[in-house]
Design a protein around this motif. Structure first.
Motif, PDB file in Angstrom:
ATOM      1  N   GLY A 159       4.418   8.414  51.847  1.00 50.35           N
ATOM      2  CA  GLY A 159       3.172   9.096  52.167  1.00 50.35           C
ATOM      3  C   GLY A 159       2.163   8.168  52.810  1.00 50.35           C
ATOM      4  O   GLY A 159       1.939   7.043  52.371  1.00 50.35           O
ATOM      5  N   VAL A 160       1.515   8.661  53.854  1.00 45.76           N
ATOM      6  CA  VAL A 160       0.615   7.831  54.624  1.00 45.76           C
ATOM      7  C   VAL A 160      -0.709   7.633  53.891  1.00 45.76           C
ATOM      8  O   VAL A 160      -1.394   6.631  54.075  1.00 45.76           O
ATOM      9  N   LYS A 214       1.822  17.769  51.792  1.00 41.91           N
ATOM     10  CA  LYS A 214       2.857  17.331  50.873  1.00 41.91           C
ATOM     11  C   LYS A 214       3.491  16.026  51.387  1.00 41.91           C
ATOM     12  O   LYS A 214       3.754  15.101  50.627  1.00 41.91           O
ATOM     13  N   TRP A 215       3.686  15.984  52.676  1.00 37.22           N
ATOM     14  CA  TRP A 215       4.268  14.796  53.313  1.00 37.22           C
ATOM     15  C   TRP A 215       3.305  13.617  53.217  1.00 37.22           C
ATOM     16  O   TRP A 215       3.699  12.490  52.964  1.00 37.22           O
ATOM     17  N   MET A 216       2.014  13.878  53.409  1.00 40.12           N
ATOM     18  CA  MET A 216       1.032  12.783  53.314  1.00 40.12           C
ATOM     19  C   MET A 216       0.861  12.291  51.878  1.00 40.12           C
ATOM     20  O   MET A 216       0.560  11.130  51.633  1.00 40.12           O
TER      21      MET A 216
END
Lengths: 288, 278
Positions: free
Chosen positions: A127-128, A119-121
């Motif tokens: 987001g990376v 979710k973070w990516m």
């Protein structure tokens, strides 16, 4: 003849205690579920719960989503698992590192962690994934990964392939290691190239493991829900709502236990049918 | 000569692919680690800071203050128990399914799998009530018992597959040499199937290590709860506290990795292929 009878006796002694406990427990648990699916809140008999399941448009949507989710995840996991197992079986050096990184890391990652990590990516802004893909010139604009219905489904499937392919990989690898090298040597002497050796030896020898893994992966993927629950909660809209996330919502969010029980029972019949077909084929294969 | 160059090319391709896959697969986790050692301004920096930032251990200190290691200990207890009993209970049924011919084999095998047919969520309420009736709600025993119906079928299915791969002749040879069934099983069958048994053990351990819904509901007192319950504290409806969440995630992932590295030797090919050749 007498040997067969003796075998049967030994087998029953080994299996029946476990079997009886597990089946009685199951009957007890599922029985309470079937009971609630046919009763109203006041405890009277009714078919209303099933009627409401079949007329609920979300249920149809959730079923279609479940098919996409299962086909995508299972194909991805098994193919990646097979590729990884074949590569690891070929290599000798650095086995411990490769196995730890490829086979165990995603699997050892807790469900909840895998969910929040992806979710973070996938985050639109910080987001990376977007950043890396733009820098590599694979995409031109940031993609709202979890923003639209189709994209969100693809995103959770990618995360699920990452999370789940290890199990297929590990069991395929263990299966590959039980194949006798003599078979390959004989085939090589007969002039079979590696492509032929793969289709004529590896795949047939691996078949019992592949069938078992395929069956379990399908059933697990139907039933697997933490990832979707954490990443999208079934959204956006009903874009990633599967039957299982919907059962959870019905039961623990909307507190419609009896409707949830009815939907559970329908799911049970579907999964039972899938497992029945597989188990028939698996045991038939071995009986030969 | 031609053959050796062919082998070299094959080897190069194999290793390049392995390295590539390792990088892609490890990347999410590396990113998790990097995020865990950033301060909040760095976590939300734009453009994204990849490697150049001042590392911090504030998130690790934070979770240690919040009693992370107590949750960790609880997870180890439940995981070890689940692993041990899953193997022990599954061993003999798996062996019988692989070795013997008997009536109703198919039916019995299907019956063993019943608990795989439905998602965990369906059984939560009845299991909760049952444990409560027996007075083992909020105990490790209760939680381990409720995991076993889900882990033992898997241990049976897979150990069965591994038993199948051992030729019957091997066991028969041991019996002819005067071994009792128990001796033949311990000295001949068990060592060869250890990779399979180890894999099944790791599976059972990780199942319980990772499971959230049951552990959260069954272990009601804070002192007994496991790591997933702890991590869940940081996931909010509107805001997630990435720092402590990821710090805890890293510490939670280390033990399974270590267990796997210890078990590595059981997966090595020689163990199997050496004694199975006919």
């Amino acid at each position: 003849m007498s040997r067969l009878v003796r075998e049967e006796k030994t087998a029953f002694k080994m299996i029946l205690p476990y079997f009886l406990i597990i089946v009685l427990l199951f009957i007890f648990l599922i029985g309470s579920n079937i009971y609630s699916s046919f009763t109203t809140e006041e405890g009277k008999f009714t078919l209303q719960n099933y009627y409401r399941v079949f007329t609920d448009p979300v249920v149809g949507r959730a079923m279609a989503n479940t098919v996409v989710w299962v086909v995508g995840s299972v194909l991805g996991q098994l193919l990646l698992g097979l590729l990884v197992a074949l590569l690891l079986n070929e290599s000798t050096r650095g086995q411990i590192i490769f196995r730890s990184v490829i086979l165990i890391l995603p699997w050892a990652t807790l469900d909840i962690v895998a969910g929040v990590m992806w979710k973070w990516m996938y985050n639109d802004m910080y987001g990376v994934l977007n950043d890396v893909l733009v820098k590599l010139h694979i995409i031109n604009d940031y993609i709202p990964w979890l923003g639209s219905e189709n994209m969100a489904m693809l995103s959770v499937i990618i995360a699920n392939v990452w999370k789940g392919f290890c199990l297929s990989g590990m069991f395929f690898l263990a299966g590959l290691q039980t194949i006798s090298p003599d078979l390959y040597e004989a085939a090589e002497i007969d002039g079979a190239n590696s492509f032929k050796r793969f289709w004529r030896i590896t795949i047939p020898q691996l078949k019992p493991v592949i069938m078992t893994t395929l069956m379990l992966t399908i059933i697990w993927t139907i039933n697997y829900f933490p990832l979707i629950y954490i990443m999208t909660g079934g959204g956006p809209g009903y874009g990633t709502e599967t039957v299982v996330t919907y059962i959870y919502k019905l039961g623990f969010r909307f507190l419609e236990f009896n409707k949830a029980a009815a939907l559970s029972n329908i799911l049970f019949v579907a999964i039972f049918a899938i497992a029945f077909v597989f188990l028939r084929n698996i045991t038939k294969e071995e009986a030969r | 000569m031609k053959r050796s160059t062919k082998k070299k090319v094959k080897k190069t391709i194999t290793y390049s692919l392995l390295v590539f896959l390792s990088v892609v697969i490890a990347f999410p986790f590396v990113w998790l680690i990097l995020t865990a050692i950033k301060t909040y301004p760095d976590i939300y920096a734009y453009p994204i800071k990849y490697f150049i930032f001042e590392p911090t251990r504030e998130h690790f200190d934070k979770i240690a203050d919040m009693n992370f290691w107590a949750y960790f200990k609880n997870s180890v207890i439940v995981g070890t128990g689940t692993m041990f009993f899953s193997i022990l209970i599954g061993l003999f049924p798996a062996y019988a399914f692989a070795r013997y011919e008997f009536r109703y084999k198919r039916t019995l095998l299907a019956g063993v799998m019943v608990f795989q047919m439905l998602p965990l969520v369906v059984f939560l309420l009845p299991i909760f009530k049952t444990l409560n009736n027996f007075g083992i709600l909020n105990t490790y025993t209760g939680l381990i018992l409720s995991y076993l119906p889900f882990t033992t079928p898997i241990s049976i299915m897979f150990m069965r597959t591994f038993f199948l791969s051992i030729p019957k002749s091997l066991e028969e040879a041991a019996r002819i040499d005067g071994c009792t069934f128990g001796q033949a099983f311990r000295k001949v069958i068990l060592p060869i199937t250890l990779p399979g048994i180890a894999a099944v053990g790791v599976y059972a351990f990780l199942f319980s290590w990772s499971e959230l819904m049951y552990s959260m509901s069954i272990l009601t007192s804070k002192a007994k709860q496991t790591i997933p319950t702890f991590l869940q504290l940081f996931v909010g409806q509107y805001q997630t506290r990435w720092g402590p969440l990821f710090a805890g995630s890293i510490l939670a992932t280390i033990p399974p990795l270590i267990i796997f590295m210890i078990l590595q030797k059981f997966f090595i090919a020689g163990l199997v292929s050496g004694s199975v050749k006919e």
